[in-house]
Design a protein around this motif. Structure first.
Motif, PDB file in Angstrom:
ATOM      1  N   LEU A 339       0.421  -1.477   0.217  1.00  0.00           N
ATOM      2  CA  LEU A 339      -0.234  -0.162  -0.186  1.00  0.00           C
ATOM      3  C   LEU A 339       0.919   1.273   0.322  1.00  0.00           C
ATOM      4  CD1 LEU A 339      -2.724  -1.111   2.705  1.00  0.00           C
ATOM      5  CD2 LEU A 339      -2.606  -1.322   0.420  1.00  0.00           C
ATOM      6  N   VAL A 340       0.276   2.295  -0.642  1.00  0.00           N
ATOM      7  CA  VAL A 340       1.046   3.685  -0.865  1.00  0.00           C
ATOM      8  C   VAL A 340      -0.158   5.101   0.282  1.00  0.00           C
ATOM      9  CG1 VAL A 340       2.745   4.962  -2.485  1.00  0.00           C
ATOM     10  CG2 VAL A 340       2.384   2.685  -2.698  1.00  0.00           C
ATOM     11  N   ASP A 341       0.786   5.174   0.837  1.00  0.00           N
ATOM     12  CA  ASP A 341      -0.213   6.432   1.570  1.00  0.00           C
ATOM     13  C   ASP A 341      -1.940   5.432   2.046  1.00  0.00           C
ATOM     14  OD1 ASP A 341       1.740   8.211   1.705  1.00  0.00           O
ATOM     15  OD2 ASP A 341       1.038   8.978  -0.232  1.00  0.00           O
ATOM     16  N   GLY A 342      -2.147   3.831   2.246  1.00  0.00           N
ATOM     17  CA  GLY A 342      -2.943   3.378   2.670  1.00  0.00           C
ATOM     18  C   GLY A 342      -3.698   3.181   0.907  1.00  0.00           C
ATOM     19  N   ARG A 343      -3.304   3.347   0.083  1.00  0.00           N
ATOM     20  CA  ARG A 343      -3.991   3.406  -1.789  1.00  0.00           C
ATOM     21  C   ARG A 343      -3.378   1.823  -2.079  1.00  0.00           C
ATOM     22  NH1 ARG A 343      -4.776   8.679  -4.676  1.00  0.00           N
ATOM     23  NH2 ARG A 343      -5.513   7.061  -6.101  1.00  0.00           N
ATOM     24  N   GLY A 344      -4.745   1.254  -2.711  1.00  0.00           N
ATOM     25  CA  GLY A 344      -3.655  -0.134  -3.113  1.00  0.00           C
ATOM     26  C   GLY A 344      -3.649  -0.163  -4.682  1.00  0.00           C
ATOM     27  N   GLN A 345      -4.241  -1.006  -5.862  1.00  0.00           N
ATOM     28  CA  GLN A 345      -4.270  -1.423  -6.962  1.00  0.00           C
ATOM     29  C   GLN A 345      -5.167  -0.914  -7.558  1.00  0.00           C
ATOM     30  OE1 GLN A 345      -2.125  -4.943  -7.326  1.00  0.00           O
ATOM     31  NE2 GLN A 345      -0.460  -5.527  -5.934  1.00  0.00           N
ATOM     32  N   THR A 346      -5.310  -0.161  -8.703  1.00  0.00           N
ATOM     33  CA  THR A 346      -6.306   0.126  -9.376  1.00  0.00           C
ATOM     34  C   THR A 346      -7.744  -1.950  -9.908  1.00  0.00           C
ATOM     35  OG1 THR A 346      -4.764   0.822 -11.021  1.00  0.00           O
ATOM     36  CG2 THR A 346      -6.649   0.161 -12.587  1.00  0.00           C
ATOM     37  N   GLY A 347      -8.204  -1.360 -10.001  1.00  0.00           N
ATOM     38  CA  GLY A 347      -9.845  -1.862  -9.418  1.00  0.00           C
ATOM     39  C   GLY A 347     -10.220  -2.084  -7.939  1.00  0.00           C
ATOM     40  N   GLU A 348      -9.932  -1.741  -7.018  1.00  0.00           N
ATOM     41  CA  GLU A 348     -10.051  -1.947  -5.933  1.00  0.00           C
ATOM     42  C   GLU A 348     -11.611  -1.109  -5.101  1.00  0.00           C
ATOM     43  OE1 GLU A 348      -7.608  -1.442  -2.580  1.00  0.00           O
ATOM     44  OE2 GLU A 348      -7.474   0.878  -3.090  1.00  0.00           O
ATOM     45  N   GLY A 349     -12.151  -2.073  -4.163  1.00  0.00           N
ATOM     46  CA  GLY A 349     -13.504  -0.944  -3.643  1.00  0.00           C
ATOM     47  C   GLY A 349     -14.399  -1.525  -4.052  1.00  0.00           C
ATOM     48  N   GLY A 350     -14.710  -2.430  -4.757  1.00  0.00           N
ATOM     49  CA  GLY A 350     -16.341  -2.607  -5.377  1.00  0.00           C
ATOM     50  C   GLY A 350     -16.521  -3.985  -4.608  1.00  0.00           C
ATOM     51  N   GLU A 351     -17.347  -4.938  -5.235  1.00  0.00           N
ATOM     52  CA  GLU A 351     -17.554  -6.344  -5.030  1.00  0.00           C
ATOM     53  C   GLU A 351     -16.819  -6.862  -5.842  1.00  0.00           C
ATOM     54  OE1 GLU A 351     -21.508  -6.708  -4.720  1.00  0.00           O
ATOM     55  OE2 GLU A 351     -22.252  -5.186  -2.787  1.00  0.00           O
ATOM     56  N   TRP A 352     -17.097  -5.948  -7.130  1.00  0.00           N
ATOM     57  CA  TRP A 352     -16.342  -7.085  -8.060  1.00  0.00           C
ATOM     58  C   TRP A 352     -15.053  -6.001  -8.567  1.00  0.00           C
ATOM     59  CZ3 TRP A 352     -18.819 -11.568  -7.700  1.00  0.00           C
ATOM     60  CH2 TRP A 352     -20.423 -11.291  -7.240  1.00  0.00           C
TER      61      TRP A 352
END
Length: 544
Positions: A339-352
């Motif tokens: 994680l960079v400053d608490g952020r992850g990779q492209t595509g994260e956050g949803g159910e899919w």
């Protein structure tokens, strides 16, 4: 087969029930099963039942075909997705069964042929499903059912020159946990939305492929999957039909213990094939494979992947030692990544998993180098492209060095365009997501985790700017997938930095014993060169 009337009457009764929407066995449509029963029982079908089944199949299955042919539903555009292929199956086998009995079936049958050709063309060449073991197994089961029917009936062979199917047995083989530790709920290492065992037993597929390609290793893996304590009862019929005993099963002893599945960027590193070996899995590739990314503008594999390029998992001494979130909302923080400053990779956050931006930008992480030797193996990967540019990550290269049988070094080379807070995560959990395997401190910079059979010693080699913290992490589920907790070991820099190296030493050992990191065979001088090769082969500088 027996000509006994009791079996015929039972089959006819159940076919009638299924035609009326009863006794289907699950929440899934099963018009493929109705079509098979209609075809096989055709000579003994009473006229009224024959007409009723024709009417139902022509109505229900033809409606599915029309939705797919008109692209009226989402599944029409995702070729190598599990539910998409199941939808094709529901339309395909009824079309083939009704041909010659029902008017206006020829266009429907032509669609079946066109669709299976499109799906086959979309398959990556390495035999790996981007959706993982569980959902990938669902796809493989339905795909093979249609492919076999097309091969037998429509004059085109989907198995000819099909690299995906030829390599599929190797995917199941290399992802197996050591065979001495197989049980129904512990079968495979996996990535993506899945559990530790296949929902759809691969044994019929493996046996069919063994016969089609005269593949003795596929036969061996298929036989292993049909072991009495592993077999799924619903596969017995197809195993019976598709198994060819003239193919002599051959164990994988002469195969390399390690393999790089290049299209998906999946690497497995084993200590050997003895049956009680250690096995490490590492994933760093295009979200649906390089083949799909380069050739298709749409999402061809659905959303069961995870935003977790660079992820690894480890099984050794009979236990899961490093794992990751198996089925939860798509957050990189639930996986063994950065994680960079608490952020992850492209595509994260949803159910899919959301791959729109990755497809538009043709962006993907990749394996840079893989090498397998008798006493060690290494893999180096560039994970940077898995992160959106605005995160500010300029470099993440992960280097893995395996010293057989049970020592691993993980070296992370990370840089950002600004002073950043970096977090490098490792996870562990027991059966059914239990937090019964915490990371326990074992002195400065050292932790231990594991179960009742195997244990893992974790040592942070690069101290100074780096710290470690053992924690319990809450995971957010969705739908039927409940919220839960996992054990987390988090490495982080004590102050914002633009650049860091994080080198972690992993040592597996039997429960009740103690970690012995280096014996006579592995003195520092003997493993320094492979480690430097792993790092310097793709980098201009390395940690001291």
């Amino acid at each position: 087969m027996t000509s006994e009337s009791r079996y015929r009457e039972t089959a006819l009764r159940r076919l009638g029930e299924m035609a009326e929407g009863q006794k289907q066995g699950s929440h899934w449509d099963q018009w493929d099963t109705v079509a098979i029963a209609y075809d096989w029982l055709y000579p003994v079908l009473p006229e009224a039942l024959r007409q009723r089944v024709q009417e139902v199949l022509n109505g229900r299955a033809r409606a599915i075909y029309r939705q797919m042919a008109l692209h009226a539903i989402y599944w029409a555009g995702v070729y190598v997705n599990n539910i998409s292929m199941h939808t094709v199956l529901q339309a395909a086998l009824p079309a083939l069964a009704l041909y010659g009995d029902v008017d206006d079936t020829a266009p429907w049958v032509r669609w079946v042929l066109d669709r299976i050709r499109a799906v086959t063309a979309a398959l990556g060449p390495d035999g790996v499903s981007a959706e993982g073991i569980s959902y990938g197994g669902f796809f493989n089961s339905t795909y093979m059912s249609v492919a076999v029917a097309v091969r037998d009936l429509l004059g085109w062979d989907p198995l000819a020159d099909n690299a995906y199917l030829k390599n599929l047995p190797l995917f199941y083989l290399y992802s197996l946990v050591p065979r001495q530790h197989l049980h129904p709920r512990q079968r495979h290492l996996h990535f993506g939305d899945s559990v530790r065992y296949p929902w759809y037993s691969p044994s019929p597929i493996l046996h069919y492929l063994a016969a089609a390609y005269r593949d003795p290793v596929a036969q061996w893996v298929g036989d292993l999957e049909t072991r009495a304590d592993l077999a799924h009862p619903t596969t017995a019929l197809w195993d019976f039909l598709w198994h060819d005993p003239s193919v002599v099963a051959t164990p994988p002893d002469r195969l390399p213990p390690d393999r790089h599945f290049e299209d998906k960027g999946l690497v497995y590193i084993r200590s050997d094939w003895a049956g009680d070996e250690s096995v490490l899995g590492f994933l760093c590739g295009a979200h649906a494979g390089r083949h799909a990314l380069e050739r298709y503008p749409q999402c061809v594999a659905g959303g069961h992947m995870s935003p977790a390029a660079g992820n690894l998992q480890l099984f050794a001494h009979g236990d899961w030692l490093l794992h990751h979130g198996a089925y939860a909302r798509k957050w990189s923080a639930y996986h063994n990544v950065l994680l960079v400053d608490g952020r992850g990779q492209t595509g994260e956050g949803g159910e899919w998993f959301e791959c729109t931006r990755l497809r538009r930008e043709k962006r993907a992480p990749r394996i840079l180098r893989f090498r397998s030797e008798a006493e060690w193996a290494m893999v180096s990967a560039d994970v940077t492209a898995a992160y959106d540019p605005e995160v500010g990550l300029r470099r993440w290269r992960r280097h893995l060095l395996a010293l057989r049988p049970d020592v691993w070094i993980v070296a992370d080379d990370v840089a950002a365009d600004h002073p950043a807070q970096f977090e490098i995560l490792y996870h562990a959990w027991g059966e059914e997501f239990q937090t019964d395997r915490p990371f326990e401190a074992r002195g400065t910079g050292s932790w231990e985790t594991g179960g009742t059979q195997g244990r893992l010693w974790v040592r942070l080699v690069t101290s100074g700017e780096m710290e470690g913290s053992a924690e319990i992490q809450a995971q957010n589920g969705f739908g039927p997938h409940r919220d839960r907790e996992m054990n987390l070991l988090r490495f982080f820099n004590s102050r914002p930095l633009r650049r860091l190296w994080c080198v972690v030493l992993l040592k597996a050992f039997p429960a009740g014993g103690a970690p012995r990191v280096l014996g006579a065979r592995w003195r520092p001088a003997s493993f320094r060169d492979p480690l430097r090769e792993a790092v310097l082969g793709v980098s201009n500088e390395a940690p001291a």
